[in-house]
Design a protein around this motif. Structure first.
Motif, PDB file in Angstrom:
ATOM      1  N   CYS A   1       0.832  -1.211   0.000  1.00 14.33           N
ATOM      2  CA  CYS A   1       0.000   0.000   0.000  1.00 14.33           C
ATOM      3  C   CYS A   1       0.862   1.255   0.000  1.00 14.33           C
ATOM      4  O   CYS A   1       0.550   2.227  -0.703  1.00 14.33           O
ATOM      5  CB  CYS A   1      -0.930   0.008   1.210  1.00 14.33           C
ATOM      6  N   ALA A   2       1.944   1.254   0.755  1.00 10.72           N
ATOM      7  CA  ALA A   2       2.831   2.408   0.790  1.00 10.72           C
ATOM      8  C   ALA A   2       3.504   2.627  -0.562  1.00 10.72           C
ATOM      9  O   ALA A   2       3.609   3.770  -1.034  1.00 10.72           O
ATOM     10  CB  ALA A   2       3.885   2.227   1.878  1.00 10.72           C
ATOM     11  N   ALA A   3       3.927   1.561  -1.215  1.00 11.04           N
ATOM     12  CA  ALA A   3       4.551   1.688  -2.535  1.00 11.04           C
ATOM     13  C   ALA A   3       3.555   2.207  -3.557  1.00 11.04           C
ATOM     14  O   ALA A   3       3.885   3.070  -4.381  1.00 11.04           O
ATOM     15  CB  ALA A   3       5.115   0.344  -2.969  1.00 11.04           C
ATOM     16  N   LEU A   4       2.327   1.719  -3.512  1.00 10.05           N
ATOM     17  CA  LEU A   4       1.297   2.175  -4.435  1.00 10.05           C
ATOM     18  C   LEU A   4       0.975   3.647  -4.210  1.00 10.05           C
ATOM     19  O   LEU A   4       0.828   4.412  -5.167  1.00 10.05           O
ATOM     20  CB  LEU A   4       0.039   1.321  -4.268  1.00 10.05           C
ATOM     21  N   THR A   5       0.888   4.063  -2.959  1.00  9.98           N
ATOM     22  CA  THR A   5       0.623   5.463  -2.651  1.00  9.98           C
ATOM     23  C   THR A   5       1.743   6.355  -3.164  1.00  9.98           C
ATOM     24  O   THR A   5       1.488   7.422  -3.733  1.00  9.98           O
ATOM     25  CB  THR A   5       0.457   5.643  -1.128  1.00  9.98           C
ATOM     26  N   CYS A   6       2.981   5.929  -3.003  1.00  9.40           N
ATOM     27  CA  CYS A   6       4.117   6.710  -3.508  1.00  9.40           C
ATOM     28  C   CYS A   6       4.077   6.826  -5.022  1.00  9.40           C
ATOM     29  O   CYS A   6       4.359   7.892  -5.576  1.00  9.40           O
ATOM     30  CB  CYS A   6       5.428   6.077  -3.062  1.00  9.40           C
ATOM     31  N   MET A   7       3.723   5.739  -5.704  1.00  8.74           N
ATOM     32  CA  MET A   7       3.648   5.786  -7.165  1.00  8.74           C
ATOM     33  C   MET A   7       2.551   6.733  -7.631  1.00  8.74           C
ATOM     34  O   MET A   7       2.739   7.483  -8.598  1.00  8.74           O
ATOM     35  CB  MET A   7       3.410   4.387  -7.730  1.00  8.74           C
ATOM     36  N   VAL A   8       1.411   6.729  -6.949  1.00  6.10           N
ATOM     37  CA  VAL A   8       0.312   7.623  -7.320  1.00  6.10           C
ATOM     38  C   VAL A   8       0.714   9.077  -7.102  1.00  6.10           C
ATOM     39  O   VAL A   8       0.448   9.941  -7.946  1.00  6.10           O
ATOM     40  CB  VAL A   8      -0.967   7.259  -6.535  1.00  6.10           C
ATOM     41  N   GLN A   9       1.353   9.363  -5.978  1.00  4.12           N
ATOM     42  CA  GLN A   9       1.791  10.728  -5.704  1.00  4.12           C
ATOM     43  C   GLN A   9       2.797  11.199  -6.746  1.00  4.12           C
ATOM     44  O   GLN A   9       2.722  12.329  -7.227  1.00  4.12           O
ATOM     45  CB  GLN A   9       2.409  10.823  -4.307  1.00  4.12           C
ATOM     46  N   LEU A  10       3.739  10.349  -7.107  1.00  2.15           N
ATOM     47  CA  LEU A  10       4.729  10.700  -8.116  1.00  2.15           C
ATOM     48  C   LEU A  10       4.064  10.939  -9.471  1.00  2.15           C
ATOM     49  O   LEU A  10       4.414  11.880 -10.189  1.00  2.15           O
ATOM     50  CB  LEU A  10       5.783   9.605  -8.219  1.00  2.15           C
ATOM     51  N   ALA A  11       3.092  10.105  -9.819  1.00  6.76           N
ATOM     52  CA  ALA A  11       2.379  10.286 -11.091  1.00  6.76           C
ATOM     53  C   ALA A  11       1.623  11.608 -11.105  1.00  6.76           C
ATOM     54  O   ALA A  11       1.601  12.307 -12.121  1.00  6.76           O
ATOM     55  CB  ALA A  11       1.419   9.121 -11.322  1.00  6.76           C
ATOM     56  N   GLN A  12       1.016  11.988  -9.987  1.00 11.11           N
ATOM     57  CA  GLN A  12       0.302  13.258  -9.921  1.00 11.11           C
ATOM     58  C   GLN A  12       1.247  14.438 -10.085  1.00 11.11           C
ATOM     59  O   GLN A  12       0.919  15.421 -10.757  1.00 11.11           O
ATOM     60  CB  GLN A  12      -0.456  13.376  -8.599  1.00 11.11           C
ATOM     61  N   ILE A  13       2.428  14.340  -9.510  1.00  8.38           N
ATOM     62  CA  ILE A  13       3.409  15.419  -9.644  1.00  8.38           C
ATOM     63  C   ILE A  13       3.871  15.534 -11.096  1.00  8.38           C
ATOM     64  O   ILE A  13       3.959  16.642 -11.643  1.00  8.38           O
ATOM     65  CB  ILE A  13       4.600  15.175  -8.695  1.00  8.38           C
ATOM     66  N   ILE A  14       4.143  14.404 -11.730  1.00 10.69           N
ATOM     67  CA  ILE A  14       4.608  14.424 -13.116  1.00 10.69           C
ATOM     68  C   ILE A  14       3.523  14.975 -14.043  1.00 10.69           C
ATOM     69  O   ILE A  14       3.794  15.819 -14.904  1.00 10.69           O
ATOM     70  CB  ILE A  14       5.058  13.014 -13.548  1.00 10.69           C
ATOM     71  N   VAL A  15       2.288  14.513 -13.886  1.00 12.55           N
ATOM     72  CA  VAL A  15       1.193  15.004 -14.730  1.00 12.55           C
ATOM     73  C   VAL A  15       0.951  16.491 -14.477  1.00 12.55           C
ATOM     74  O   VAL A  15       0.767  17.271 -15.418  1.00 12.55           O
ATOM     75  CB  VAL A  15      -0.094  14.179 -14.480  1.00 12.55           C
ATOM     76  N   GLY A  16       0.980  16.899 -13.213  1.00 13.28           N
ATOM     77  CA  GLY A  16       0.778  18.315 -12.900  1.00 13.28           C
ATOM     78  C   GLY A  16       1.855  19.202 -13.497  1.00 13.28           C
ATOM     79  O   GLY A  16       1.573  20.273 -14.044  1.00 13.28           O
TER      80      GLY A  16
END
Length: 80
Positions: A26-41
């Motif tokens: 769950c922690a790894a998935l949350t980190c990946m989602v946060q990173l994806a949001q930063i890249i898309v933003g």
């Protein structure tokens, strides 16, 4: 596997060696989602600055969705 690890396994003391748990996943998935949001933003922010209008967000989302639909229609096969 070195001698200490083998000895712990034989003694039944190797609790930490069973693998990762659900919390780590769950922690790894949350980190990946946060990173994806930063890249898309950052990408969309740069695109809006280049064009000068926020309508480019809707146009780029529609274009990427169309490309995804075409990719699925052309390249994905269902094997039974």
């Amino acid at each position: 596997m070195n001698t200490c690890q083998a000895q712990r396994k034989l003694n039944g003391d190797g609790q930490a060696e069973q693998g990762r748990g659900t919390g780590v996943d769950c922690a790894a998935l949350t980190c990946m989602v946060q990173l994806a949001q930063i890249i898309v933003g950052a990408g969309l922010g740069a695109l809006v600055n280049m064009v000068g209008s926020v309508i480019v967000v809707v146009l780029s989302a529609s274009t990427v969705s169309l490309i995804g639909c075409l990719f699925i229609a052309l390249f994905i096969r269902y094997v039974e």
